[in-house]
Design an enzyme around this catalytic site. Structure first.
Site, PDB file in Angstrom:
ATOM      1  CG  ASP A  13      -1.881  -1.166   1.207  1.00  0.00           C
ATOM      2  OD1 ASP A  13      -2.229  -1.633   0.108  1.00  0.00           O
ATOM      3  OD2 ASP A  13      -2.258  -1.633   2.297  1.00  0.00           O
ATOM      4  CE  LYS A  16       2.265  -2.327  -4.410  1.00  0.00           C
ATOM      5  NZ  LYS A  16       2.025  -1.977  -3.002  1.00  0.00           N
ATOM      6  N   GLY A  40      -4.665  -4.036  -3.878  1.00  0.00           N
ATOM      7  CA  GLY A  40      -5.659  -2.989  -4.111  1.00  0.00           C
ATOM      8  C   GLY A  40      -4.871  -1.747  -4.460  1.00  0.00           C
ATOM      9  CG  HIS A  41      -2.105  -1.753  -6.991  1.00  0.00           C
ATOM     10  ND1 HIS A  41      -1.188  -2.282  -7.861  1.00  0.00           N
ATOM     11  CD2 HIS A  41      -1.839  -2.338  -5.789  1.00  0.00           C
ATOM     12  CE1 HIS A  41      -0.400  -3.145  -7.215  1.00  0.00           C
ATOM     13  NE2 HIS A  41      -0.797  -3.196  -5.965  1.00  0.00           N
ATOM     14  CD  GLN A 221       0.617  -8.755  -2.796  1.00  0.00           C
ATOM     15  OE1 GLN A 221       1.252  -9.405  -3.598  1.00  0.00           O
ATOM     16  NE2 GLN A 221      -0.630  -8.372  -3.044  1.00  0.00           N
TER      17      GLN A 221
HETATM   18  P1  GDP Z   1      -0.839   0.484  -3.555  1.00  0.00           P
HETATM   19  O1  GDP Z   1      -1.457  -0.789  -3.114  1.00  0.00           O
HETATM   20  O2  GDP Z   1       0.641   0.511  -3.338  1.00  0.00           O
HETATM   21  O3  GDP Z   1      -1.194   0.887  -4.963  1.00  0.00           O
HETATM   22  O4  GDP Z   1      -1.425   1.620  -2.585  1.00  0.00           O
HETATM   23  P2  GDP Z   1      -2.971   1.769  -2.118  1.00  0.00           P
HETATM   24  O5  GDP Z   1      -3.764   2.278  -3.247  1.00  0.00           O
HETATM   25  O6  GDP Z   1      -3.434   0.523  -1.445  1.00  0.00           O
HETATM   26  O7  GDP Z   1      -2.821   2.826  -0.965  1.00  0.00           O
HETATM   27  C1  GDP Z   1      -2.297   4.095  -1.177  1.00  0.00           C
HETATM   28  C2  GDP Z   1      -3.359   5.118  -0.748  1.00  0.00           C
HETATM   29  O8  GDP Z   1      -2.762   6.372  -0.598  1.00  0.00           O
HETATM   30  C3  GDP Z   1      -4.466   5.297  -1.771  1.00  0.00           C
HETATM   31  O9  GDP Z   1      -5.656   5.612  -1.117  1.00  0.00           O
HETATM   32  C4  GDP Z   1      -3.969   6.490  -2.585  1.00  0.00           C
HETATM   33  O10 GDP Z   1      -5.034   7.210  -3.212  1.00  0.00           O
HETATM   34  C5  GDP Z   1      -3.320   7.310  -1.529  1.00  0.00           C
HETATM   35  N1  GDP Z   1      -2.171   8.121  -1.952  1.00  0.00           N
HETATM   36  C6  GDP Z   1      -1.217   7.827  -2.875  1.00  0.00           C
HETATM   37  N2  GDP Z   1      -0.276   8.799  -2.890  1.00  0.00           N
HETATM   38  C7  GDP Z   1      -0.631   9.691  -1.954  1.00  0.00           C
HETATM   39  C8  GDP Z   1      -0.034  10.899  -1.474  1.00  0.00           C
HETATM   40  O11 GDP Z   1       1.035  11.319  -1.898  1.00  0.00           O
HETATM   41  N3  GDP Z   1      -0.707  11.560  -0.477  1.00  0.00           N
HETATM   42  C9  GDP Z   1      -1.878  11.121   0.043  1.00  0.00           C
HETATM   43  N4  GDP Z   1      -2.449  11.830   1.007  1.00  0.00           N
HETATM   44  N5  GDP Z   1      -2.462   9.986  -0.391  1.00  0.00           N
HETATM   45  C10 GDP Z   1      -1.835   9.278  -1.359  1.00  0.00           C
HETATM   46  P1  IMO Z   2      -0.998  -4.049  -2.317  1.00  0.00           P
HETATM   47  O1  IMO Z   2      -0.554  -4.570  -3.668  1.00  0.00           O
HETATM   48  C1  IMO Z   2      -0.987  -4.587   2.014  1.00  0.00           C
HETATM   49  C2  IMO Z   2      -1.086  -8.713   3.489  1.00  0.00           C
HETATM   50  C3  IMO Z   2      -2.335  -9.166   4.207  1.00  0.00           C
HETATM   51  C4  IMO Z   2      -1.735 -10.197   5.145  1.00  0.00           C
HETATM   52  C5  IMO Z   2      -0.628 -10.835   4.300  1.00  0.00           C
HETATM   53  C6  IMO Z   2      -1.053 -12.128   3.609  1.00  0.00           C
HETATM   54  O2  IMO Z   2      -2.282  -3.319  -2.351  1.00  0.00           O
HETATM   55  O3  IMO Z   2       0.116  -3.312  -1.662  1.00  0.00           O
HETATM   56  P2  IMO Z   2      -2.624 -12.729   1.525  1.00  0.00           P
HETATM   57  O4  IMO Z   2      -4.063 -12.436   1.287  1.00  0.00           O
HETATM   58  O5  IMO Z   2      -1.701 -12.167   0.500  1.00  0.00           O
HETATM   59  O6  IMO Z   2      -2.354 -14.166   1.797  1.00  0.00           O
HETATM   60  O7  IMO Z   2      -2.295 -11.957   2.923  1.00  0.00           O
HETATM   61  O8  IMO Z   2      -0.299  -9.883   3.316  1.00  0.00           O
HETATM   62  N1  IMO Z   2      -1.328  -8.154   2.124  1.00  0.00           N
HETATM   63  C7  IMO Z   2      -1.243  -6.850   1.832  1.00  0.00           C
HETATM   64  N2  IMO Z   2      -1.039  -5.780   2.639  1.00  0.00           N
HETATM   65  N3  IMO Z   2      -1.118  -4.428   0.677  1.00  0.00           N
HETATM   66  C8  IMO Z   2      -1.301  -5.495  -0.128  1.00  0.00           C
HETATM   67  O9  IMO Z   2      -1.301  -5.393  -1.478  1.00  0.00           O
HETATM   68  C9  IMO Z   2      -1.422  -6.771   0.442  1.00  0.00           C
HETATM   69  N4  IMO Z   2      -1.630  -8.016  -0.048  1.00  0.00           N
HETATM   70  C10 IMO Z   2      -1.559  -8.846   0.991  1.00  0.00           C
HETATM   71  O10 IMO Z   2      -2.945  -8.117   4.907  1.00  0.00           O
HETATM   72  O11 IMO Z   2      -1.093  -9.547   6.221  1.00  0.00           O
HETATM   73 MG    MG Z   3      -2.961  -1.473  -1.806  1.00  0.00          MG
END
Ligand code: GDP
Ligand code: IMO
Ligand code: MG
Length: 422
Positions: A13, A16, A40-41, A221
């Protein structure tokens, strides 16, 4: 041409999806190489927000080829829901998206097994996303998996055999479940999946490189969730690191170019497992509130803490990071001081090496830096950065030995600043 890899350096998270979308115009192809709908991107642009799970984040930047590689595990039903939601919002991806025949299928019983194994672990549960990731990769490694390409050959037979094996395990675990409806929807989704280009992705990816096409590989991840190098056993079931790109796409190591390592200006983790710099106080709550730290897939509250340079240095080493990207800088805008963990004290001894096991004996050692107490969210260039923020960036670059080339100051595509100074 080479494959550039973008991957998370923390516990996922990091942001990415947002950065892949921003970088896509420079590339011809975006490819996912591991993970599945546990990802979840999030992408935000033109006032809209999208969360992608299995579909690569290059899908919105006009006609680029997007590839789901062999290293990915794919749930046809979740994939159908994701693709249909995109189509409903005006993004038909059928022609742009290629899916590897060697990607493994997540079966309905994999999802149930995921829940059953978690229940059996009790207090020691991993806190998985419940998407069947672990059981699917387990079947892949134990040579019991079903691949996307199997949809075209003897699928019914293979499916019945796999389902029977899973049902025997579930009976042994005494786990009650009902998959009737889920299974019907899942089987129906297989026909939807067949509408896409199901390809021998390793050949196509290498041909594209030979033709001079630029490819961006999108990690899911993060390094600290890697099956080999993460905080085992509280990890995911795939290789999230740079090497995972080679096996998950079929590209030789010599064809890997830039390695973009992405991290938050602080640190979060969702699910169970060690997190040395976790804050159980108001500061942690404030980071969570300002950063809207709730999981994009499960909605779970993410645990928050200060940046951990011991873990980050380890991640830089394992991945051979060539450029750093710092996300969510704006979340720390109001803090008077900011802490960064530079070493761990383990059994009274100080170390900067990430240890074999992280437990309660590991105590983070912090340095304190002045906060910038300035709103970064409207800034358009690094020339506007306050002195304290530049000092934070320089400090991190010195510690990590790699330049921070991109800084994100908000969730929108536009809130991204490319740095030119070293
Ligand atoms: P990913 O899994 O690595 O793609 O990241 P996620 O989407 O799960 O989580 C990143 C969260 O931070 C999302 O809700 C984005 O919209 C938000 N986000 C990304 N960059 C920034 C930033 O620079 N500032 C803030 N406040 N939010 C951000
Ligand atoms: P993105 O791509 C954050 C964590 C789960 C759990 C462990 C194993 O959005 O960064 P799984 O379902 O993969 O067997 O769970 O990994 N986990 C993540 N945490 N971001 C993710 O993906 C994750 N995908 C799995 O919370 O601790
Ligand atoms: Mg994510």
């Amino acid at each position: 041409m080479k494959v550039d890899v973008l991957l998370g350096l923390q516990w996922g998270d990091e942001g990415k999806g947002k950065v892949v979308d921003v970088l896509t115009p420079k590339y011809d192809v975006v490819a996912r190489f591991q993970g599945g709908p546990n990802a979840g991107h999030t992408l935000e642009f033109n006032g809209e927000k999208y969360v992608l799970r299995s579909i690569p984040s290059g899908i919105f930047q006009g006609g680029k080829i997007n590839v789901i590689g062999n290293g990915v595990v794919l749930d046809p039903l979740l994939f159908k829901q994701e693709a249909e939601a995109l189509a409903a919002s005006g993004h038909d991806i059928t022609r742009q998206l290629y899916i590897s025949k060697k990607a493994h299928l997540i079966l309905p019983t994999h999802r149930i097994l995921d829940a059953a194994y978690e229940a059996a672990k009790g207090a020691g549960k991993i806190g998985t996303t419940g998407k069947g990731i672990g059981p699917t990769y387990t079947d892949k490694v134990s040579r019991n998996g079903i691949r996307v390409g199997d949809l075209l050959h003897n699928f019914e037979e293979k499916y019945a055999a796999a389902k029977a094996k899973h049902e025997a395990i579930l009976r042994a675990l005494n786990y009650s479940y009902d998959i009737t409806e889920l299974e019907a929807q899942w089987l129906d989704a297989l026909n939807y999946l067949k509408r896409f280009h199901l390809i021998d992705s390793e050949h196509i990816v290498n041909h594209l490189l030979d033709e001079g096409k630029a490819i961006l590989a999108e990690g899911a991840q993060g390094t600290m969730l890697d099956i080999d190098f993460g905080s085992y056993p509280f990890v995911t079931s795939s290789n999230t690191i740079c090497a995972g790109c080679c096996v998950g796409l079929g590209v030789a190591p010599r064809r890997v170019g830039e390695v973009y390592g992405i991290f938050k200006a602080y640190c979060t983790r969702v699910g169970s497992g060690p997190f040395p710099t976790e804050l159980h106080d108001e500061t942690g709550d404030l980071i969570g509130e300002r950063g809207h730290e709730f999981g994009a897939v499960t909605g779970r509250k993410r645990r928050c803490g200060w940046i951990d340079l011991v873990a980050l240095k380890y991640a830089v080493m394992i991945n051979g990071v060539t450029q750093l990207i710092m996300m969510k800088s704006d979340v720390l805008d109001t803090f008077e001081t900011i802490k960064a963990c530079v070493a761990y004290k383990v059994n009274g001894e100080e170390t900067t090496e990430f240890p074999f096991e992280i437990n309660d004996q590991v105590e983070p050692i912090y340095v304190e830096l002045p906060g910038w107490q300035t709103d970064l969210t409207h800034m358009l260039s690094e020339d506007e950065f306050p002195e304290e923020f530049n000092a934070y960036l320089s400090f991190l670059e010195d510690e990590l030995g790699v330049p921070i080339k991109i800084v994100s100051v908000g969730p929108d595509r536009k809130q991204t600043i490319i740095r030119y100074t070293e």
